[in-house]
Write a protein that holds these residues in place. Structure first.
Motif, PDB file in Angstrom:
ATOM      1  N   GLN A 123       5.863 -37.840  -3.998  1.00  0.00           N
ATOM      2  CA  GLN A 123       5.158 -39.073  -3.559  1.00  0.00           C
ATOM      3  C   GLN A 123       5.333 -39.252  -1.997  1.00  0.00           C
ATOM      4  OE1 GLN A 123       4.452 -40.975  -5.578  1.00  0.00           O
ATOM      5  NE2 GLN A 123       4.785 -39.478  -7.412  1.00  0.00           N
ATOM      6  N   GLY A 124       5.571 -38.082  -1.200  1.00  0.00           N
ATOM      7  CA  GLY A 124       5.499 -38.205   0.070  1.00  0.00           C
ATOM      8  C   GLY A 124       6.665 -38.689   0.948  1.00  0.00           C
ATOM      9  N   MET A 125       7.830 -38.879   0.335  1.00  0.00           N
ATOM     10  CA  MET A 125       9.206 -39.567   0.852  1.00  0.00           C
ATOM     11  C   MET A 125       9.681 -38.639   2.108  1.00  0.00           C
ATOM     12  SD  MET A 125      11.283 -41.163  -2.136  1.00  0.00           S
ATOM     13  CE  MET A 125      12.526 -41.466  -1.002  1.00  0.00           C
ATOM     14  N   GLY A 126       9.266 -37.258   1.931  1.00  0.00           N
ATOM     15  CA  GLY A 126       9.773 -36.448   2.869  1.00  0.00           C
ATOM     16  C   GLY A 126       9.817 -34.920   2.221  1.00  0.00           C
ATOM     17  N   VAL A 127      10.564 -34.092   3.117  1.00  0.00           N
ATOM     18  CA  VAL A 127      10.504 -32.737   2.518  1.00  0.00           C
ATOM     19  C   VAL A 127      11.709 -32.198   1.860  1.00  0.00           C
ATOM     20  CG1 VAL A 127      10.613 -30.448   3.816  1.00  0.00           C
ATOM     21  CG2 VAL A 127       9.463 -32.276   4.951  1.00  0.00           C
ATOM     22  N   ALA A 128      11.525 -31.837   0.748  1.00  0.00           N
ATOM     23  CA  ALA A 128      12.710 -31.086   0.069  1.00  0.00           C
ATOM     24  C   ALA A 128      12.693 -29.784   0.020  1.00  0.00           C
ATOM     25  CB  ALA A 128      12.207 -31.342  -1.449  1.00  0.00           C
ATOM     26  N   LEU A 129      14.147 -29.347  -0.020  1.00  0.00           N
ATOM     27  CA  LEU A 129      14.415 -28.232  -0.006  1.00  0.00           C
ATOM     28  C   LEU A 129      14.616 -27.602  -1.499  1.00  0.00           C
ATOM     29  CD1 LEU A 129      15.253 -25.761   1.896  1.00  0.00           C
ATOM     30  CD2 LEU A 129      17.696 -26.174   1.791  1.00  0.00           C
ATOM     31  N   ALA A 130      13.418 -27.241  -2.004  1.00  0.00           N
ATOM     32  CA  ALA A 130      13.034 -27.291  -3.164  1.00  0.00           C
ATOM     33  C   ALA A 130      13.478 -26.011  -4.173  1.00  0.00           C
ATOM     34  CB  ALA A 130      11.459 -27.450  -3.543  1.00  0.00           C
ATOM     35  N   ARG A 131      13.879 -25.787  -5.630  1.00  0.00           N
ATOM     36  CA  ARG A 131      14.070 -24.795  -6.291  1.00  0.00           C
ATOM     37  C   ARG A 131      12.739 -24.099  -6.484  1.00  0.00           C
ATOM     38  NH1 ARG A 131      18.096 -26.212 -10.703  1.00  0.00           N
ATOM     39  NH2 ARG A 131      17.123 -24.489 -11.577  1.00  0.00           N
ATOM     40  N   TRP A 132      12.468 -22.956  -6.058  1.00  0.00           N
ATOM     41  CA  TRP A 132      11.086 -22.566  -6.327  1.00  0.00           C
ATOM     42  C   TRP A 132      10.740 -22.313  -7.988  1.00  0.00           C
ATOM     43  CZ3 TRP A 132       7.614 -21.495  -2.951  1.00  0.00           C
ATOM     44  CH2 TRP A 132       6.395 -20.757  -3.461  1.00  0.00           C
ATOM     45  N   THR A 133      11.683 -22.034  -8.642  1.00  0.00           N
ATOM     46  CA  THR A 133      11.234 -21.779 -10.299  1.00  0.00           C
ATOM     47  C   THR A 133      10.749 -23.103 -10.723  1.00  0.00           C
ATOM     48  OG1 THR A 133      12.877 -20.012 -10.493  1.00  0.00           O
ATOM     49  CG2 THR A 133      12.071 -21.311 -12.512  1.00  0.00           C
ATOM     50  N   LEU A 134      11.351 -24.313 -10.389  1.00  0.00           N
ATOM     51  CA  LEU A 134      11.062 -25.620 -10.855  1.00  0.00           C
ATOM     52  C   LEU A 134      10.032 -26.035 -10.150  1.00  0.00           C
ATOM     53  CD1 LEU A 134      14.492 -27.240 -11.583  1.00  0.00           C
ATOM     54  CD2 LEU A 134      13.184 -25.763 -12.872  1.00  0.00           C
ATOM     55  N   ALA A 135       9.655 -25.783  -8.886  1.00  0.00           N
ATOM     56  CA  ALA A 135       8.759 -26.503  -8.003  1.00  0.00           C
ATOM     57  C   ALA A 135       7.442 -25.747  -7.989  1.00  0.00           C
ATOM     58  CB  ALA A 135       9.180 -26.370  -6.339  1.00  0.00           C
ATOM     59  N   GLU A 136       7.547 -24.544  -8.582  1.00  0.00           N
ATOM     60  CA  GLU A 136       6.363 -23.532  -8.806  1.00  0.00           C
ATOM     61  C   GLU A 136       5.036 -24.244  -9.441  1.00  0.00           C
ATOM     62  OE1 GLU A 136       5.067 -19.032  -9.245  1.00  0.00           O
ATOM     63  OE2 GLU A 136       6.772 -19.615 -10.181  1.00  0.00           O
ATOM     64  N   PRO A 137       5.148 -24.848 -10.603  1.00  0.00           N
ATOM     65  CA  PRO A 137       4.250 -25.889 -11.013  1.00  0.00           C
ATOM     66  C   PRO A 137       3.681 -26.695 -10.212  1.00  0.00           C
ATOM     67  CG  PRO A 137       6.031 -25.401 -12.844  1.00  0.00           C
ATOM     68  CD  PRO A 137       6.590 -24.749 -11.278  1.00  0.00           C
ATOM     69  N   LEU A 138       4.193 -27.422  -9.530  1.00  0.00           N
ATOM     70  CA  LEU A 138       3.775 -28.498  -8.548  1.00  0.00           C
ATOM     71  C   LEU A 138       3.038 -27.961  -7.431  1.00  0.00           C
ATOM     72  CD1 LEU A 138       7.214 -30.603  -8.640  1.00  0.00           C
ATOM     73  CD2 LEU A 138       5.123 -30.977  -9.830  1.00  0.00           C
ATOM     74  N   VAL A 139       3.487 -26.800  -7.086  1.00  0.00           N
ATOM     75  CA  VAL A 139       2.624 -25.974  -6.048  1.00  0.00           C
ATOM     76  C   VAL A 139       1.517 -25.579  -6.495  1.00  0.00           C
ATOM     77  CG1 VAL A 139       2.747 -23.927  -4.418  1.00  0.00           C
ATOM     78  CG2 VAL A 139       4.878 -25.106  -4.809  1.00  0.00           C
ATOM     79  N   ARG A 140       1.392 -24.988  -7.881  1.00  0.00           N
ATOM     80  CA  ARG A 140      -0.012 -24.669  -8.470  1.00  0.00           C
ATOM     81  C   ARG A 140      -0.939 -25.858  -8.712  1.00  0.00           C
ATOM     82  NH1 ARG A 140       3.239 -21.444 -11.978  1.00  0.00           N
ATOM     83  NH2 ARG A 140       2.804 -22.777 -13.591  1.00  0.00           N
ATOM     84  N   ALA A 141      -0.123 -26.775  -8.908  1.00  0.00           N
ATOM     85  CA  ALA A 141      -1.119 -28.104  -9.023  1.00  0.00           C
ATOM     86  C   ALA A 141      -1.578 -28.855  -7.895  1.00  0.00           C
ATOM     87  CB  ALA A 141      -0.318 -28.856  -9.915  1.00  0.00           C
ATOM     88  N   GLY A 142      -1.096 -28.179  -6.730  1.00  0.00           N
ATOM     89  CA  GLY A 142      -1.458 -28.741  -5.256  1.00  0.00           C
ATOM     90  C   GLY A 142      -0.637 -30.166  -4.951  1.00  0.00           C
ATOM     91  N   ARG A 143       0.389 -30.303  -5.738  1.00  0.00           N
ATOM     92  CA  ARG A 143       1.288 -31.439  -5.467  1.00  0.00           C
ATOM     93  C   ARG A 143       2.326 -31.279  -4.470  1.00  0.00           C
ATOM     94  NH1 ARG A 143       2.953 -33.913 -11.077  1.00  0.00           N
ATOM     95  NH2 ARG A 143       3.282 -35.700  -9.846  1.00  0.00           N
ATOM     96  N   LEU A 144       2.629 -29.850  -4.390  1.00  0.00           N
ATOM     97  CA  LEU A 144       3.620 -29.861  -3.145  1.00  0.00           C
ATOM     98  C   LEU A 144       2.891 -28.544  -2.456  1.00  0.00           C
ATOM     99  CD1 LEU A 144       7.226 -29.844  -4.838  1.00  0.00           C
ATOM    100  CD2 LEU A 144       6.196 -31.568  -3.161  1.00  0.00           C
ATOM    101  N   VAL A 145       3.359 -28.457  -1.319  1.00  0.00           N
ATOM    102  CA  VAL A 145       2.938 -27.458  -0.105  1.00  0.00           C
ATOM    103  C   VAL A 145       4.142 -26.861   0.256  1.00  0.00           C
ATOM    104  CG1 VAL A 145       1.699 -26.717   1.942  1.00  0.00           C
ATOM    105  CG2 VAL A 145       0.811 -28.758   0.247  1.00  0.00           C
ATOM    106  N   PRO A 146       4.610 -25.564   0.159  1.00  0.00           N
ATOM    107  CA  PRO A 146       5.478 -24.794   0.757  1.00  0.00           C
ATOM    108  C   PRO A 146       5.305 -24.909   2.518  1.00  0.00           C
ATOM    109  CG  PRO A 146       4.738 -23.563  -0.779  1.00  0.00           C
ATOM    110  CD  PRO A 146       3.696 -24.388  -0.893  1.00  0.00           C
ATOM    111  N   LEU A 147       6.326 -25.299   3.351  1.00  0.00           N
ATOM    112  CA  LEU A 147       6.006 -25.281   4.902  1.00  0.00           C
ATOM    113  C   LEU A 147       6.145 -24.105   5.708  1.00  0.00           C
ATOM    114  CD1 LEU A 147       7.645 -28.865   5.417  1.00  0.00           C
ATOM    115  CD2 LEU A 147       5.417 -28.373   4.995  1.00  0.00           C
ATOM    116  N   THR A 148       6.823 -23.071   4.844  1.00  0.00           N
ATOM    117  CA  THR A 148       6.968 -21.628   5.521  1.00  0.00           C
ATOM    118  C   THR A 148       6.861 -20.721   4.499  1.00  0.00           C
ATOM    119  OG1 THR A 148       8.657 -20.575   6.587  1.00  0.00           O
ATOM    120  CG2 THR A 148       9.350 -22.442   5.160  1.00  0.00           C
ATOM    121  N   GLY A 149       6.640 -19.266   4.835  1.00  0.00           N
ATOM    122  CA  GLY A 149       6.760 -18.366   3.902  1.00  0.00           C
ATOM    123  C   GLY A 149       8.092 -17.773   3.636  1.00  0.00           C
TER     124      GLY A 149
END
Length: 296
Positions: A226-252
């Protein structure tokens, strides 16, 4: 007394074991009010108060403790005997896992599995509670942790990692931060407060305060979406959100979360033909070649 109230006795023993009416009701597939009703009937039948509500759940009264000590062990023996006598289908497999893991990792892979194995019925039990293999007819489970649990065989599927992620809108507004300037961004506090470890590992200074603090990983991820801020996200759970374009990793970069995802099962499951198929598929999905199962 007339007919033995086994449903009331089971409600009492379950509530006493778990120390919480909500968890006991979930274990028995009842509402809390239905469980409480059974408890009241048993207490009225015996003319004694068995459970007392406390700040963290329910506690046994002295009368309740005496009753529990007298019946818990025989009831467990009966449950175990019934479980062993139950005829289970070779083509039905029951898998327990937490809801977030089911949604993010397992369910997207299920259509391919079912197409490959139409002869199998895979029953999913989605719950935050750790399955009790001694009492529940569950064949295998996915667990988070260090891989050491008593009474079960545990096989590592993969390790979890975490990384800073934000919504595309936030990145468009603020740009992509340099790794050592990440502390200047609006950060969301994570359940384990791992931002300190992140800055120690990759450099930079943590902020004076977080924009918001969360004690649930899924809620944390949704706040980042929702754009509230940066989350230190768990990759396994966040990966579908990344694939859907809803989250963007800020670093490699990714940081180990300190725990892994494991496949666990009791020794009795080794004799189940359907279990072997599901186990091999889970290992395959985790990137491992299927191998012979070991006895705990």
């Amino acid at each position: 007394m007339s007919r033995l109230p086994l449903d009331q006795v089971d409600a009492f023993v379950t509530a006493a074991r778990l120390g919480n009416l909500t968890r006991a009701a979930e274990r028995m597939n009842l509402t809390v009010s239905a469980l409480s009703h059974r408890m009241r009937l048993l207490e009225q039948r015996l003319g004694r108060k068995l459970l007392a509500r406390g700040p963290r759940g329910v506690d046994l009264t002295p009368d309740g403790q005496r009753l529990f000590d007298a019946i818990a062990s025989p009831l467990a023996t009966i449950e175990q005997a019934l479980q062993q006598a139950t005829v289970r289908s070779d083509t039905a497999v029951t898998l327990s896992l937490i809801p977030s893991m089911a949604t993010a990792w397992l369910v997207p892979r299920l259509p391919a599995f079912l197409a490959r194995h139409p002869e199998l019925a895979l029953n999913l039990q989605s719950s935050i509670h750790v399955v009790d293999f001694e009492r529940e007819p569950v064949d295998l489970a996915l667990r988070l942790g260090g891989g050491r649990w008593a009474g079960v065989q545990a096989e590592r599927l993969f390790d979890e990692s975490i990384a800073p992620m934000a919504s595309p809108a936030l990145v468009e507004r603020l740009g992509t931060p340099a790794p050592d300037r990440l502390g200047e961004w609006p950060l969301l506090g994570d359940p384990a407060d791992r931002w300190k470890d992140w800055f120690t590992r990759f450099g930079g200074q943590p902020p004076a305060r977080y924009v918001a603090q969360f004690d649930d990983t899924e809620t944390l991820h949704q706040a980042a979406v929702q754009g509230m801020g940066v989350a230190l996200a768990r990759w396994t759970l966040a990966e579908p959100l990344v694939r859907a374009g809803r989250l963007v990793p800020l670093t490699g970069e990714r940081m180990p979360a300190g725990f892994g995802h494991y496949l666990v099962y009791p020794a009795r499951s080794l004799a189940h033909p359907g279990f072997a198929t599901v186990r091999a598929w889970l290992l395959e999905q985790a990137g491992h070649a299927p191998r012979p199962a070991a006895t705990p």
